[in-house]
Write an enzyme that holds these catalytic residues in place. Sequence first.
Site, PDB file in Angstrom:
ATOM      1  N   PRO A  38      20.616 -20.573   7.835  1.00  0.00           N
ATOM      2  CG  PRO A  38      19.129 -21.878   9.797  1.00  0.00           C
ATOM      3  CD  PRO A  38      19.899 -21.933   8.335  1.00  0.00           C
ATOM      4  CB  VAL A  39      24.323 -17.111   9.726  1.00  0.00           C
ATOM      5  CG1 VAL A  39      25.211 -16.618  10.502  1.00  0.00           C
ATOM      6  CG2 VAL A  39      24.657 -18.096   8.836  1.00  0.00           C
ATOM      7  CE  LYS A  77      27.463 -32.047  29.700  1.00  0.00           C
ATOM      8  NZ  LYS A  77      27.196 -33.867  29.471  1.00  0.00           N
ATOM      9  CB  SER A 125      23.578 -32.619  23.539  1.00  0.00           C
ATOM     10  OG  SER A 125      23.121 -33.146  22.243  1.00  0.00           O
ATOM     11  CE1 TYR A 129      24.456 -29.847  26.750  1.00  0.00           C
ATOM     12  CE2 TYR A 129      25.724 -27.922  26.300  1.00  0.00           C
ATOM     13  CZ  TYR A 129      25.619 -29.184  26.483  1.00  0.00           C
ATOM     14  OH  TYR A 129      26.736 -30.169  26.084  1.00  0.00           O
ATOM     15  CB  THR A 137      30.424 -29.325  27.339  1.00  0.00           C
ATOM     16  OG1 THR A 137      30.085 -28.341  26.451  1.00  0.00           O
ATOM     17  CG2 THR A 137      29.442 -28.799  28.355  1.00  0.00           C
ATOM     18  CG  ASP A 138      33.871 -25.477  24.945  1.00  0.00           C
ATOM     19  OD1 ASP A 138      32.497 -25.993  25.084  1.00  0.00           O
ATOM     20  OD2 ASP A 138      34.357 -25.203  23.846  1.00  0.00           O
ATOM     21  CD  GLU A 139      27.578 -24.874  24.840  1.00  0.00           C
ATOM     22  OE1 GLU A 139      26.615 -24.526  25.328  1.00  0.00           O
ATOM     23  OE2 GLU A 139      27.922 -25.276  23.730  1.00  0.00           O
TER      24      GLU A 139
HETATM   25  P1  NAD Z   1      23.489 -36.463  21.262  1.00  0.00           P
HETATM   26  O1  NAD Z   1      22.499 -35.638  21.664  1.00  0.00           O
HETATM   27  O2  NAD Z   1      24.068 -36.597  19.941  1.00  0.00           O
HETATM   28  O3  NAD Z   1      23.542 -37.695  22.012  1.00  0.00           O
HETATM   29  C1  NAD Z   1      22.740 -37.933  23.440  1.00  0.00           C
HETATM   30  C2  NAD Z   1      22.409 -39.341  23.596  1.00  0.00           C
HETATM   31  O4  NAD Z   1      21.781 -39.672  24.922  1.00  0.00           O
HETATM   32  C3  NAD Z   1      21.062 -39.944  22.680  1.00  0.00           C
HETATM   33  O5  NAD Z   1      21.549 -41.097  22.159  1.00  0.00           O
HETATM   34  C4  NAD Z   1      19.935 -40.061  23.497  1.00  0.00           C
HETATM   35  O6  NAD Z   1      18.964 -40.882  23.189  1.00  0.00           O
HETATM   36  C5  NAD Z   1      20.812 -40.411  24.949  1.00  0.00           C
HETATM   37  N1  NAD Z   1      20.015 -39.880  25.906  1.00  0.00           N
HETATM   38  C6  NAD Z   1      19.351 -38.897  26.339  1.00  0.00           C
HETATM   39  N2  NAD Z   1      18.685 -38.821  27.370  1.00  0.00           N
HETATM   40  C7  NAD Z   1      18.890 -40.137  27.698  1.00  0.00           C
HETATM   41  C8  NAD Z   1      18.282 -40.919  28.888  1.00  0.00           C
HETATM   42  N3  NAD Z   1      17.612 -40.204  30.087  1.00  0.00           N
HETATM   43  N4  NAD Z   1      18.872 -42.052  29.350  1.00  0.00           N
HETATM   44  C9  NAD Z   1      19.480 -42.471  28.444  1.00  0.00           C
HETATM   45  N5  NAD Z   1      20.087 -42.021  27.245  1.00  0.00           N
HETATM   46  C10 NAD Z   1      19.736 -40.814  26.962  1.00  0.00           C
HETATM   47  O7  NAD Z   1      24.741 -35.809  22.311  1.00  0.00           O
HETATM   48  P2  NAD Z   1      26.379 -35.655  21.655  1.00  0.00           P
HETATM   49  O8  NAD Z   1      26.549 -34.506  20.912  1.00  0.00           O
HETATM   50  O9  NAD Z   1      26.878 -36.987  21.097  1.00  0.00           O
HETATM   51  O10 NAD Z   1      27.008 -35.433  23.377  1.00  0.00           O
HETATM   52  C11 NAD Z   1      27.302 -36.271  24.098  1.00  0.00           C
HETATM   53  C12 NAD Z   1      27.851 -35.809  25.540  1.00  0.00           C
HETATM   54  O11 NAD Z   1      28.910 -35.078  25.080  1.00  0.00           O
HETATM   55  C13 NAD Z   1      26.713 -34.875  26.050  1.00  0.00           C
HETATM   56  O12 NAD Z   1      27.061 -35.360  27.458  1.00  0.00           O
HETATM   57  C14 NAD Z   1      27.400 -33.565  25.716  1.00  0.00           C
HETATM   58  O13 NAD Z   1      27.183 -32.742  26.833  1.00  0.00           O
HETATM   59  C15 NAD Z   1      29.048 -33.796  25.548  1.00  0.00           C
HETATM   60  N6  NAD Z   1      29.355 -32.851  24.707  1.00  0.00           N
HETATM   61  C16 NAD Z   1      29.159 -32.676  23.329  1.00  0.00           C
HETATM   62  C17 NAD Z   1      29.812 -32.052  22.710  1.00  0.00           C
HETATM   63  C18 NAD Z   1      29.448 -31.626  21.170  1.00  0.00           C
HETATM   64  O14 NAD Z   1      30.079 -30.877  20.367  1.00  0.00           O
HETATM   65  N7  NAD Z   1      28.487 -32.365  20.642  1.00  0.00           N
HETATM   66  C19 NAD Z   1      31.113 -31.148  22.920  1.00  0.00           C
HETATM   67  C20 NAD Z   1      31.285 -31.555  24.216  1.00  0.00           C
HETATM   68  C21 NAD Z   1      30.789 -32.369  25.153  1.00  0.00           C
HETATM   69  O1  DAU Z   2      31.211 -26.455  22.891  1.00  0.00           O
HETATM   70  C1  DAU Z   2      30.730 -27.504  23.268  1.00  0.00           C
HETATM   71  C2  DAU Z   2      29.198 -27.553  22.898  1.00  0.00           C
HETATM   72  O2  DAU Z   2      29.092 -27.599  21.242  1.00  0.00           O
HETATM   73  C3  DAU Z   2      28.475 -28.806  23.222  1.00  0.00           C
HETATM   74  O3  DAU Z   2      28.702 -28.866  24.795  1.00  0.00           O
HETATM   75  C4  DAU Z   2      26.904 -28.876  22.773  1.00  0.00           C
HETATM   76  O4  DAU Z   2      26.340 -30.229  23.279  1.00  0.00           O
HETATM   77  C5  DAU Z   2      27.017 -28.736  21.274  1.00  0.00           C
HETATM   78  O5  DAU Z   2      25.667 -28.772  20.756  1.00  0.00           O
HETATM   79  C6  DAU Z   2      27.867 -27.405  20.900  1.00  0.00           C
HETATM   80  O6  DAU Z   2      27.118 -26.283  21.317  1.00  0.00           O
HETATM   81  P1  DAU Z   2      26.908 -25.019  20.363  1.00  0.00           P
HETATM   82  O7  DAU Z   2      25.889 -24.198  20.672  1.00  0.00           O
HETATM   83  O8  DAU Z   2      28.376 -24.257  20.090  1.00  0.00           O
HETATM   84  O9  DAU Z   2      26.654 -25.822  18.906  1.00  0.00           O
HETATM   85  P2  DAU Z   2      25.732 -25.405  17.911  1.00  0.00           P
HETATM   86  O10 DAU Z   2      26.063 -26.406  16.802  1.00  0.00           O
HETATM   87  O11 DAU Z   2      24.335 -25.537  18.161  1.00  0.00           O
HETATM   88  O12 DAU Z   2      25.921 -24.051  17.256  1.00  0.00           O
HETATM   89  C7  DAU Z   2      27.549 -23.609  16.969  1.00  0.00           C
HETATM   90  C8  DAU Z   2      27.360 -22.238  16.605  1.00  0.00           C
HETATM   91  O13 DAU Z   2      26.553 -21.995  15.488  1.00  0.00           O
HETATM   92  C9  DAU Z   2      26.877 -21.324  17.737  1.00  0.00           C
HETATM   93  O14 DAU Z   2      27.383 -20.238  17.809  1.00  0.00           O
HETATM   94  C10 DAU Z   2      25.363 -21.028  17.123  1.00  0.00           C
HETATM   95  C11 DAU Z   2      25.525 -20.972  15.788  1.00  0.00           C
HETATM   96  N1  DAU Z   2      24.365 -21.580  14.814  1.00  0.00           N
HETATM   97  C12 DAU Z   2      23.768 -22.746  15.214  1.00  0.00           C
HETATM   98  C13 DAU Z   2      22.736 -23.150  14.456  1.00  0.00           C
HETATM   99  C14 DAU Z   2      21.933 -24.582  14.799  1.00  0.00           C
HETATM  100  C15 DAU Z   2      23.833 -20.652  13.955  1.00  0.00           C
HETATM  101  O15 DAU Z   2      24.188 -19.526  13.762  1.00  0.00           O
HETATM  102  N2  DAU Z   2      22.781 -21.256  13.045  1.00  0.00           N
HETATM  103  C16 DAU Z   2      22.040 -22.571  13.500  1.00  0.00           C
HETATM  104  O16 DAU Z   2      21.087 -22.790  12.742  1.00  0.00           O
END
Ligand code: NAD
Ligand code: DAU
Length: 349
Positions: free
Chosen positions: A220-221, A169, A86, A165, A140-142
């Site tokens: 780190p931004v 998706k 993810s 990524y 995801t919106d991405e």
């Molecule tokens: P995460 O990385 O915290 O969790 C992913 C989980 O999947 C982990 O527990 C990992 O062990 C498990 N996993 C990975 N590979 C596997 C495999 N081959 N078989 C079984 N399990 C496996 O992710 P998250 O942030 O909880 O995101 C969950 C879902 O939601 C993802 O599909 C992500 O694309 C989607 N999503 C996340 C966000 C966000 O902001 N985090 C937003 C929108 C959608």
């Molecule tokens: O939009 C949904 C997505 O949001 C999910 O599908 C992804 O699984 C989830 O990881 C998240 O993706 P982003 O790339 O938006 O999230 P992240 O927390 O990695 O970063 C958020 C923003 O912050 C992005 O613009 C990058 C920035 N960033 C991130 C990190 C880790 C920094 O500036 N510094 C950092 O160290």
Amino acid sequence: MKNILVTGGAGFIGSNFVQYILDHSDIIRVVNLDLLTYAGNLANLKGCENDERYHFVRGDIRDRELLKQLFSEYEIDTVVHFAAESHVDRSITEPEIFLSTNVLGTQALLDVAKDSWKIEPDNKYSREYREAVRFLQVSTDEVYGALGKEGMFTEVTPMAPNSPYSASKASADMVVRAYHNTFGLPINITRCSNNYGPYQFPEKLIPLMIHNAQNDKSLPVYGDGMQVRDWLHVKDHCAAIWTVLQKGRIGEVYNVGGNNEKANIEIVKLILKQLGKPESLIEYVQDRPGHDRRYAIDNTKITTELGWQPEYTFEQGIEETIEWYLQNSEWVENVTSGDYLQYYELMYN
Ligand code: NAD
Ligand code: DAU
């Protein structure tokens, strides 16, 4: 809906969802299939361990034999598919595992769901399935790519993913769509914006910044910090998925978001302020390659058609979240040891 298979239920959103359904329904069984990669953590599920409706299985979504066994043994009628790689930054350094897990893993699940639920699995023309079965793809919106200053993503915005990524998706979503159109598999896809809340792995923006600020380490931004994300509390995301499972029209995509756009730098400054730390900890670092500038979700479809609304205000949610990380420093210490530290060194030094 009696027996739910939740994949990736030991990750951030998955573990919040498992707890959510056990708290909000009289569901018979929740089977959590998780490989426990670096992102999966059973400590996220301490509250469920003793619930007799909850079963944990360690395994890989790409293992078809295991999937067949689980569908049959637990009489699975609903799949909520979270399991994925993810983190965008990791997909830049190691794209292959993203395609393997996110695309081929999803296809393995779809195949086993189709063959287990189809009334005549060997008849390629039949589109009849057992009653009340459903495959929900958590996306995801991405997948929609990046926005400029104006506009929002709707469910008909064309996909234009920019990172390995998001490309993985988007590919998975296409395969889910194809299994609905070609085989009649009853599916939904949800596409949510950035989540925040308890149990998020501290490689993602909010927990990483909280952790660093707490330890007086630099924050780190990336680039100018003016990239915009649309933040939603994880519990509101769980409620949205639950709503789609109950009321969503088969075959439909639902965007999920909280109309809560914030520039990264705003979030970072807010965290520093709440922790009483100086802004001098902020360090502008080299930008993420291919960094999407802005995401914003138009949530009209899910709010008007299904009646879902986010309950958290960002002010309440972020305050509670920071407090949670402060109160759960042991959880953070455990997940920031070992493998994760090596990744941190590679990323930022
Ligand atoms: P995460 O990385 O915290 O969790 C992913 C989980 O999947 C982990 O527990 C990992 O062990 C498990 N996993 C990975 N590979 C596997 C495999 N081959 N078989 C079984 N399990 C496996 O992710 P998250 O942030 O909880 O995101 C969950 C879902 O939601 C993802 O599909 C992500 O694309 C989607 N999503 C996340 C966000 C966000 O902001 N985090 C937003 C929108 C959608
Ligand atoms: O939009 C949904 C997505 O949001 C999910 O599908 C992804 O699984 C989830 O990881 C998240 O993706 P982003 O790339 O938006 O999230 P992240 O927390 O990695 O970063 C958020 C923003 O912050 C992005 O613009 C990058 C920035 N960033 C991130 C990190 C880790 C920094 O500036 N510094 C950092 O160290």
